[in-house]
Design a protein around this motif. Structure first.
Motif, short mmCIF file in Angstrom:
data_model
loop_
_atom_site.label_atom_id
_atom_site.label_comp_id
_atom_site.label_asym_id
_atom_site.label_seq_id
_atom_site.Cartn_x
_atom_site.Cartn_y
_atom_site.Cartn_z
N GLU A 84 1.52 4.29 -2.80
CA GLU A 84 1.44 5.73 -2.49
C GLU A 84 2.69 6.47 -2.99
N GLN A 113 0.84 -1.21 0.00
CA GLN A 113 0.00 0.00 0.00
C GLN A 113 0.88 1.26 0.00
N LYS A 128 3.04 6.08 -7.08
CA LYS A 128 1.96 6.81 -7.79
C LYS A 128 1.74 6.32 -9.23
N THR A 131 -10.92 0.27 -14.68
CA THR A 131 -10.58 1.55 -14.07
C THR A 131 -11.22 1.64 -12.69
N ALA A 132 -10.49 2.16 -11.73
CA ALA A 132 -10.98 2.35 -10.36
C ALA A 132 -10.11 3.37 -9.66
N LYS A 133 -10.73 4.24 -8.88
CA LYS A 133 -9.99 5.25 -8.10
C LYS A 133 -8.99 6.00 -8.99
N ASN A 134 -9.45 6.43 -10.19
CA ASN A 134 -8.58 7.21 -11.07
C ASN A 134 -7.33 6.47 -11.52
N ARG A 135 -7.39 5.16 -11.48
CA ARG A 135 -6.23 4.36 -11.86
C ARG A 135 -6.67 3.29 -12.84
N ASP A 147 -13.97 8.43 -16.72
CA ASP A 147 -13.74 7.00 -16.70
C ASP A 147 -13.77 6.43 -18.12
N GLN A 203 -9.28 -4.46 -3.19
CA GLN A 203 -8.81 -3.23 -2.56
C GLN A 203 -9.29 -1.98 -3.32
N ASN A 204 -9.74 -2.17 -4.56
CA ASN A 204 -10.16 -1.04 -5.40
C ASN A 204 -11.65 -1.06 -5.73
N GLY A 205 -12.39 -1.87 -4.95
CA GLY A 205 -13.85 -1.88 -5.13
C GLY A 205 -14.31 -2.51 -6.43
#
Ligand code: SF4
Length: 244
Positions: free
Chosen positions: A112, A108, A115, A153-157, A212, A133-135
């Motif tokens: 961070e 994790q 990035k 795609t999830a959490k802008n990633r 998205d 972990q990213n829904g």
């Protein structure tokens, strides 16, 4: 003070937070540039990695380098790490508690610091864990193989599941399948060929489509886009045609 990747690696090397510390030769730290646009997450060190304390160097490491090469990527430009930093005895599958501990303590924080815009997950267990972990809902084990080589795609990633190169070491006939799936890494290195003439980026600017959709296609897996397909067949797609 914010931890650096060097701080995290120091902790990893002496970690005893889960049962795997008792059976490893070396805890293996991630390797590559920080930050990095692409992060590749494998499951755990293999026998050779455990012995040499380096990432993806055994037989599957060679396959991995060739697959990256065919996608116009160089290992030194990518951050590569494992979900579990320690070898799994008898190459057994990872346990939930091991994945949770090692993720919360290390991966994790790596994410961070690195990035990444694109996270590549190698194999079933890593993909399922990172999805959770990213829904994102992982398909069941039978349908799972359809996720490989696709973009989520999830959490802008962007998250891209790919098969682990070890599947080629175990069965060389898998090479063709992986070569095709890994081409998505090449596609993700550029925006859509028709980006400047397509109406979709304009629609995004005017708030008519979501980021998205733009990330998933125009800046993502544009070869899977209905509009790209129409253009590449020589047609001007109707304004109402969407990528999927
Ligand atoms: S797998 Fe992770 S949590 Fe477990 S001992 Fe190794 S570094 Fe520590």
């Amino acid at each position: 003070m914010e931890q650096t990747i060097e701080d995290i690696n120091k902790q990893i090397k002496h970690c005893t937070h889960c049962r795997l510390h008792a059976t490893r030769m070396n805890a293996v730290c991630g390797e590559g540039p920080v930050p990095s646009r692409i992060m590749i997450i494998a499951q755990a060190p293999g026998r050779t990695e455990d012995k040499e304390a380096n990432m993806l160097i055994g037989p599957s490491g060679k396959v991995f380098d060739n697959l990256l090469y065919s996608a116009d990527l160089k290992r030194e430009n990518i951050y590569i790490t494992n979900l579990l930093k320690c070898f799994l005895p008898n190459c057994r599958r990872p346990r939930r508690d091991e994945m949770n501990i090692c993720y919360q303590k290390y991966l994790q924080k790596e994410i961070e610091l690195v990035k990444p815009e694109i996270i590549v997950t190698l194999g079933y267990h890593v993909t399922k864990f990172i999805f959770s972990q990213n829904g994102l809902k992982a398909p069941n084990k039978i349908e799972f193989k359809t996720t490989f080589g696709q973009l989520f795609t999830a959490k802008n990633r962007k998250i891209v599941p790919l098969r682990h190169p070890a599947t080629v070491v175990h069965n060389s006939t898998n090479l063709k399948k992986l070569s095709i799936e890994y081409t998505i890494l090449k596609t993700l290195q550029s925006k859509c060929t028709y980006f400047d003439q397509c109406i979709l980026p304009e629609k995004y600017k005017n708030g008519l489509i979501t980021k998205d959709l733009l990330d998933k296609f125009c800046h993502g897996n544009w070869k899977q886009c209905n509009r790209f397909y129409a253009y590449s067949e020589g047609f001007q797609p109707n304004e109402s045609i969407l990528p999927e």
